[in-house]
Scaffold this motif. Structure first.
Motif, PDB file in Angstrom:
ATOM      1  N   LEU A   1     145.956  73.431   0.450  1.00 24.11           N
ATOM      2  CA  LEU A   1     145.457  73.964   1.710  1.00 24.11           C
ATOM      3  C   LEU A   1     145.899  73.054   2.841  1.00 24.11           C
ATOM      4  O   LEU A   1     146.257  71.902   2.627  1.00 24.11           O
ATOM      5  N   PRO A   2     145.872  73.536   4.085  1.00 24.21           N
ATOM      6  CA  PRO A   2     146.300  72.690   5.200  1.00 24.21           C
ATOM      7  C   PRO A   2     145.497  71.396   5.254  1.00 24.21           C
ATOM      8  O   PRO A   2     144.314  71.350   4.933  1.00 24.21           O
ATOM      9  N   ALA A   3     146.171  70.336   5.684  1.00 23.86           N
ATOM     10  CA  ALA A   3     145.549  69.038   5.909  1.00 23.86           C
ATOM     11  C   ALA A   3     145.035  68.383   4.639  1.00 23.86           C
ATOM     12  O   ALA A   3     144.157  67.541   4.676  1.00 23.86           O
ATOM     13  N   THR A   4     145.555  68.762   3.483  1.00 21.37           N
ATOM     14  CA  THR A   4     145.148  68.088   2.244  1.00 21.37           C
ATOM     15  C   THR A   4     146.350  67.412   1.619  1.00 21.37           C
ATOM     16  O   THR A   4     147.486  67.688   1.927  1.00 21.37           O
ATOM     17  N   SER A   5     146.051  66.499   0.718  1.00 20.53           N
ATOM     18  CA  SER A   5     147.083  65.877  -0.093  1.00 20.53           C
ATOM     19  C   SER A   5     146.671  66.073  -1.519  1.00 20.53           C
ATOM     20  O   SER A   5     146.021  66.998  -1.830  1.00 20.53           O
ATOM     21  N   SER A   6     147.023  65.331  -2.464  1.00 20.45           N
ATOM     22  CA  SER A   6     146.560  65.365  -3.851  1.00 20.45           C
ATOM     23  C   SER A   6     145.666  66.552  -4.151  1.00 20.45           C
ATOM     24  O   SER A   6     144.623  66.449  -4.771  1.00 20.45           O
ATOM     25  N   GLY A   7     146.057  67.734  -3.683  1.00 22.17           N
ATOM     26  CA  GLY A   7     145.252  68.928  -3.871  1.00 22.17           C
ATOM     27  C   GLY A   7     143.890  68.732  -3.263  1.00 22.17           C
ATOM     28  O   GLY A   7     143.731  68.133  -2.215  1.00 22.17           O
ATOM     29  N   LEU A   8     142.880  69.253  -3.954  1.00 21.25           N
ATOM     30  CA  LEU A   8     141.501  69.071  -3.512  1.00 21.25           C
ATOM     31  C   LEU A   8     140.737  68.192  -4.493  1.00 21.25           C
ATOM     32  O   LEU A   8     139.510  68.153  -4.462  1.00 21.25           O
ATOM     33  N   ALA A   9     141.458  67.497  -5.337  1.00 26.63           N
ATOM     34  CA  ALA A   9     140.807  66.730  -6.397  1.00 26.63           C
ATOM     35  C   ALA A   9     139.958  65.587  -5.868  1.00 26.63           C
ATOM     36  O   ALA A   9     139.092  65.081  -6.579  1.00 26.63           O
ATOM     37  N   ASN A  10     140.190  65.172  -4.623  1.00 20.30           N
ATOM     38  CA  ASN A  10     139.405  64.091  -4.033  1.00 20.30           C
ATOM     39  C   ASN A  10     138.584  64.543  -2.837  1.00 20.30           C
ATOM     40  O   ASN A  10     138.098  63.711  -2.055  1.00 20.30           O
ATOM     41  N   ALA A  11     138.421  65.855  -2.690  1.00 22.64           N
ATOM     42  CA  ALA A  11     137.697  66.385  -1.536  1.00 22.64           C
ATOM     43  C   ALA A  11     136.229  66.007  -1.588  1.00 22.64           C
ATOM     44  O   ALA A  11     135.582  66.095  -2.631  1.00 22.64           O
ATOM     45  N   ARG A  12     135.710  65.568  -0.445  1.00 26.44           N
ATOM     46  CA  ARG A  12     134.298  65.270  -0.304  1.00 26.44           C
ATOM     47  C   ARG A  12     133.687  66.216   0.728  1.00 26.44           C
ATOM     48  O   ARG A  12     134.389  66.743   1.578  1.00 26.44           O
ATOM     49  N   ARG A  13     132.393  66.418   0.640  1.00 27.79           N
ATOM     50  CA  ARG A  13     131.750  67.325   1.596  1.00 27.79           C
ATOM     51  C   ARG A  13     131.829  66.730   2.995  1.00 27.79           C
ATOM     52  O   ARG A  13     131.362  65.612   3.233  1.00 27.79           O
ATOM     53  N   ILE A  14     132.443  67.483   3.913  1.00 27.84           N
ATOM     54  CA  ILE A  14     132.558  67.002   5.287  1.00 27.84           C
ATOM     55  C   ILE A  14     131.175  66.911   5.903  1.00 27.84           C
ATOM     56  O   ILE A  14     130.412  67.871   5.918  1.00 27.84           O
ATOM     57  N   GLY A  15     130.840  65.741   6.407  1.00 30.49           N
ATOM     58  CA  GLY A  15     129.517  65.523   6.987  1.00 30.49           C
ATOM     59  C   GLY A  15     128.478  65.120   5.967  1.00 30.49           C
ATOM     60  O   GLY A  15     127.324  64.867   6.330  1.00 30.49           O
ATOM     61  N   GLY A  16     128.855  65.049   4.687  1.00 24.56           N
ATOM     62  CA  GLY A  16     127.909  64.647   3.648  1.00 24.56           C
ATOM     63  C   GLY A  16     127.631  63.158   3.701  1.00 24.56           C
ATOM     64  O   GLY A  16     128.400  62.371   4.250  1.00 24.56           O
ATOM     65  N   ARG A  17     126.519  62.759   3.092  1.00 22.56           N
ATOM     66  CA  ARG A  17     126.118  61.356   3.137  1.00 22.56           C
ATOM     67  C   ARG A  17     126.571  60.553   1.924  1.00 22.56           C
ATOM     68  O   ARG A  17     126.773  59.347   2.018  1.00 22.56           O
ATOM     69  N   SER A  18     126.737  61.197   0.776  1.00 25.63           N
ATOM     70  CA  SER A  18     127.009  60.450  -0.454  1.00 25.63           C
ATOM     71  C   SER A  18     128.452  59.969  -0.556  1.00 25.63           C
ATOM     72  O   SER A  18     128.718  58.915  -1.139  1.00 25.63           O
ATOM     73  N   GLY A  19     129.394  60.743  -0.012  1.00 21.23           N
ATOM     74  CA  GLY A  19     130.801  60.408  -0.185  1.00 21.23           C
ATOM     75  C   GLY A  19     131.300  60.645  -1.590  1.00 21.23           C
ATOM     76  O   GLY A  19     132.352  60.135  -1.975  1.00 21.23           O
TER      77      GLY A  19
END
Length: 223
Positions: free
Chosen positions: A45-63
């Motif tokens: 998807l746009p603005a991603t690298s390494s697929g989404l395998a490292n995606a974190r919730r935007i605005g989330g607290r846990s990371g």
């Protein structure tokens, strides 16, 4: 080159892309692994690298990224293996500083610990990583403040570079129209970072810095 997604606040991405990230985060939170694996193995998807395998919730607290949640849910070993194969970083730390393997150890997920244990391609002592990361973050703050970037950012974790075959990351900064290319290099027996930063809309803004545990030095500018 892999990409570090440093967006930390909602409203930066287009609504459609933000919705895609939210759906993935919801699926990971529920432990809906078929949906998660389909997403991370799908087209970029746009603005991603390494697929989404490292995606974190935007605005989330846990990371937490998918591997953290896999450890929490005690996911099947196959799920962890496929996430790692899709590019998930085992060195990635949460807001509290936990790697996925730390979550697994804390919760007694013994079968997952060997799968989540980092296996660096470019081993670097932890103390060196902490030192160069300190100077890298200072450089990014100075450069982005000079460009009046006000967006909240998640700054790159240098340990991730040790997992990458080319030991390189691109960190695009929203509003900068450019960003930071960070590469881990061995110079004799002393690892260092070479950091190239620029803004496409500001001519001659390019700078190259060398970062070692002893500090950060500007070695080229004006490109």
């Amino acid at each position: 080159m892999a990409e570090w997604d440093g967006v930390a606040e909602r409203g930066v991405y287009r609504e459609q892309y933000q919705a895609e990230l939210d759906r993935l985060s919801d699926a990971v939170h529920r432990g809906a692994w078929p949906a998660v694996l389909a997403a991370v193995a799908g087209p970029q998807l746009p603005a991603t690298s390494s697929g989404l395998a490292n995606a974190r919730r935007i605005g989330g607290r846990s990371g937490w990224a998918p591997l953290h949640q896999a450890a929490w849910h005690d996911a099947p070993a196959e799920v962890v293996e496929r996430l790692v194969a899709a590019g998930a970083w085992r060195t990635l730390r949460s807001t509290d500083g936990e790697r996925p393997v730390d979550v697994a150890i804390r919760l007694g997920r013994d079968t997952l610990v060997p799968l989540l244990e980092p296996a660096p391609v470019h081993p670097v002592p932890e103390g060196v990583l902490r030192a160069v990361e300190h100077y890298l973050h200072a450089l990014i703050r100075v450069r982005t403040e000079a460009d009046r970037i006000s967006s909240a950012l998640l700054l790159p974790q240098v340990a991730v570079l040790t997992e990458l075959p080319d030991a390189a990351l691109w960190f695009p900064v929203p509003g900068m129209y450019g960003g930071f290319a960070v590469r881990l290099e061995d110079v004799g027996t002393a690892p260092r970072l070479t950091v190239k930063s620029h803004s496409r809309v500001v001519g001659g803004s390019g700078q190259t810095h060398h970062i070692t545990p002893d500090g950060c030095v500007l070695v080229e500018s004006g490109w």
